[in-house]
Design a protein around this motif. Sequence first.
Motif, PDB file in Angstrom:
ATOM      1  N   GLY A 243      87.527 -61.991 -83.637  1.00 50.28           N
ATOM      2  CA  GLY A 243      86.804 -62.834 -82.827  1.00 50.28           C
ATOM      3  C   GLY A 243      85.785 -62.403 -81.948  1.00 50.28           C
ATOM      4  N   ASP A 244      85.516 -61.262 -81.596  1.00 52.49           N
ATOM      5  CA  ASP A 244      84.398 -60.594 -80.816  1.00 52.49           C
ATOM      6  C   ASP A 244      82.937 -60.464 -81.683  1.00 52.49           C
ATOM      7  N   VAL A 245      81.915 -60.569 -81.008  1.00 50.35           N
ATOM      8  CA  VAL A 245      80.593 -60.464 -81.817  1.00 50.35           C
ATOM      9  C   VAL A 245      79.928 -59.281 -81.279  1.00 50.35           C
ATOM     10  N   ILE A 246      79.191 -58.525 -82.236  1.00 48.21           N
ATOM     11  CA  ILE A 246      78.443 -57.418 -81.880  1.00 48.21           C
ATOM     12  C   ILE A 246      77.147 -57.542 -82.491  1.00 48.21           C
ATOM     13  N   LEU A 247      76.350 -57.537 -81.482  1.00 44.88           N
ATOM     14  CA  LEU A 247      74.890 -57.797 -81.563  1.00 44.88           C
ATOM     15  C   LEU A 247      74.199 -56.320 -81.540  1.00 44.88           C
ATOM     16  N   VAL A 248      73.399 -55.989 -82.861  1.00 47.22           N
ATOM     17  CA  VAL A 248      72.863 -54.622 -82.635  1.00 47.22           C
ATOM     18  C   VAL A 248      71.302 -55.126 -82.575  1.00 47.22           C
TER      19      VAL A 248
END
Length: 500
Positions: free
Chosen positions: A471-476
């Motif tokens: 459910g988390d989001v990782i923005l690189v």
Amino acid sequence: MSTNGPAGERAPVSEIRLQPGAHVHLMGICGTAMASLAGLLKDRGFKVTGSDQNVYPPMSTQLERIGIAIMEGYKRENLAVGTENEPDLVIVGNVISRQYEEAQALLESSIPFTSLPAAMGQLVIADRHSIVVAGTHGKTTTTSLCAWIADRLGLDPGFLIGGIPKNFDVSYRVPTGDWFVIEGDEYDTAFFDKVPKFTHYRPRSAILTSVEFDHADIYKDLADVKSAFLRLLMLLPENGLLVTNAEDENIADLISRAKAAGFKARLVTFGIECGDYVARNIRSTETGLEFEVHRTVDGSKPPMKVAVQLLGEYNVKNALAAFALMETLGFEAKQIADAIASFKGVKRRQEIIGRPNNITVIEDFAHHPTAVKQTIHSVQMRYPQARVFAVFEPRSATSRRNVFQKDYAEALGVGHSVLVAPPFNQNNIPEDQRFSSDQLVSDLLAKGVDARLCVTVDEIVGELKRSARPGDVILVMSNGGFGGIYEKLLKELEPAGREG
């Protein structure tokens, strides 16, 4: 920005003459624009070779796909001077310094050479209707939108874009019609031609999205940047068209100065709050955003509903700018809106690259503080229930300098959790001008932001593997390869790779 090179140095060719099938060599071929030009030249039947270092996707994979091999490193022998493999023309990218071994060999030889923008102007754009999209932010997306709209309108445009639009899956196309759409970068042209790239692009129509200080390695301040964009405005012919952001104070100043200097092109403005074209009733949808286009100067036209598969208010402006340009040029509003609705976006611009273990991993090119802040905010708006991990690599020429040290703390301060990498290669930057990732993390912690400095890519991946949950989001965010972090994240975040 001086146009004078060292006394006695061999000059680039003023007029490019190439026989069919001639050999063209590109130094710095993996740059976004250079790789695109390489494809354009190959599609026109030229033999194309190139050299580069620090090779990374998506341009390296595009070159591989179209059959152009990359010579690793800027070595003297790449030019094969005096042999049958000697190029007929060398195009020099703006990443090349005259101190490079390959550049020295070029200057010592008799091989004709030029820059990418000069080659584009003479060999590709020529006398076509050139649409130049310029500005500090939004160039790539807006250029891609304009190219896609022109394609859907049946104009058979050529284009050159500093990224890869998903609708085309390539960053370039040889024109078969009378139109060419190009991203107008304000970065300098080459070590022997210190003027903005767009100086060579023969604009007949232009979009100016925004103007802020950037490229601290070549511009000394905002006034210097504004002078560069003023040059673009003054290149437009009297029967030309300029579409600008009505809500940008720096652009307003430029327009005033341009008019005082004799600017005669037609001017059309756009914005959220004001402008000739205004976006109203903006709302989120399952696939992106919807808004209405209102023409404040022509009340006889009913509002036009536009849907776009993008996130963020800034992308509303990008779509609005493209709409305003194409309608002002005489094309039908419904066709333009339909084309915008089918636009899929650009690779490396808020691109979802995977969802391992239901963790959404997004790649973005954001590197200027304004873009970083807007990107984080738009992702948070799209995923309001998720924790957003913002991962930032200071990699651009400006972000590796301390000119925006405090601004990055403000930009990243909107994130839920922030992981910061050390700046990429600061060897050529004086110590007192270097950006400090340690200081950035300290400033974020002082603001109450969960922030951490991770010295290596593996450390970042390990921290995310421990902390991120379904459910988390990782923005690189990086404008480079970032040590292969994307592939490593997708692999390590899979459930089978999770510890425990």
